[in-house]
Design an enzyme around this catalytic site. Structure first.
Site, PDB file in Angstrom:
ATOM      1  N   CYS A 105      38.349  39.838  39.707  1.00  0.00           N
ATOM      2  CA  CYS A 105      37.516  39.069  40.742  1.00  0.00           C
ATOM      3  C   CYS A 105      37.769  37.550  40.077  1.00  0.00           C
ATOM      4  O   CYS A 105      38.371  37.396  39.004  1.00  0.00           O
ATOM      5  CB  CYS A 105      36.056  39.573  40.879  1.00  0.00           C
ATOM      6  SG  CYS A 105      35.869  41.255  41.475  1.00  0.00           S
ATOM      7  N   GLY A 106      37.238  36.745  40.915  1.00  0.00           N
ATOM      8  CA  GLY A 106      37.206  35.283  40.676  1.00  0.00           C
ATOM      9  C   GLY A 106      38.499  34.673  41.317  1.00  0.00           C
ATOM     10  O   GLY A 106      38.794  34.836  42.430  1.00  0.00           O
TER      11      GLY A 106
END
Length: 267
Positions: A105-106
């Protein structure tokens, strides 16, 4: 949404309550059998999400480059499985060969600091909005959030045209909500150049990047932008109208697109 029991405490008193809460599940974005990213998301409008993510992250440039799409359920989450045309599969394979760390994620699936601040297409739409369009857009978006009405726990994004908010999507993740709108517009054959994106969150640089790829010339937000988001929007030709609450808002970039008719106060 799921009903969950809890205890409400108000003015020193407690009371048993039942509250509706949104779903949040891992959704893997899988291309030609390999996972590119795993996002925590609300499991609605997943085709819109997967296609919008693919477009906004530059994995594809056109929906025809995805030759097959399927949602597969697993015990712990969902996979959005996509099969790419040969040219896009080769481009993604080359991108993966240079990745220095795990995908997650990110800033999902990027391979360098330069890519985090990637060059963006110039947005050249001649769209203009009246001053009243900004609060009207936020009010219309607020009215298009049934899951938020139930749970008070999700973000929304919408697309504003002369007809109002013609598309709105909700998700626990603000990026996901925007990707869902981008995917829905692409599936409907609607160009982002003909309207404005409205969001119920702050404006981070990723939100500006996604709007630029979609060709949307105006980004309206309920909260403030980051300084990097403002610089990025200025360079990309995107108007940011943020802190849009009630009848007030602030314009941070390319103010000529919003015809306020107001006289500057220079006192």
């Amino acid at each position: 949404a799921h009903s969950v029991a809890g205890v409400a405490v108000r003015k020193g008193r407690q009371q048993a309550v039942t509250r509706a809460l949104p779903d949040e599940v891992p959704v893997a974005l899988v291309y030609n059998g390999s996972t590119q990213a795993v996002m925590m998301a609300t499991p609605d409008d997943l085709q819109d999400f997967a296609l919008g993510f693919s477009l906004s992250e530059g994995i594809i440039t056109d929906l025809t480059q995805i030759e097959k799409f399927e949602i597969v359920k697993h015990g712990q989450g969902l996979e959005a499985q996509m099969w790419l045309s040969d040219d896009r599969a080769d481009a993604l394979a080359a991108r993966r060969r240079f990745m220095a760390g795990p995908v997650g994620c990110g800033l999902c699936g990027i391979d360098s600091l330069d890519q985090a601040l990637r060059d963006l297409p110039a947005v050249t739409s001649d769209l203009t909005l009246a001053v009243d369009d900004i609060p009207a857009a936020m009010a219309a978006l607020r009215a298009a959030q049934p899951l938020h009405d139930q749970t008070r726990a999700v973000h929304a994004a919408g697309f504003l045209t002369a007809e109002g908010i013609i598309c709105a999507r909700e998700d626990v993740g603000r990026h996901n909500a925007l990707d869902k709108v981008i995917g829905a517009l692409a599936r409907a054959g609607v160009s982002g150049a003909g309207g404005a994106i409205a969001i119920t969150s702050r404006v981070s640089v990723e939100m500006v990047q996604k709007c630029a790829v979609a060709g949307a010339p105006v980004l309206i937000a309920v909260s403030a932008p980051t300084a990097l988001a403002v610089r990025t929007a200025q360079d990309a030709g995107i108007t940011i109208a943020a802190l849009a609450r009630d009848e007030a808002f602030e314009i941070f970039t390319h103010s000529a697109r919003i015809k306020t008719g107001a006289t500057p106060n220079v006192a």
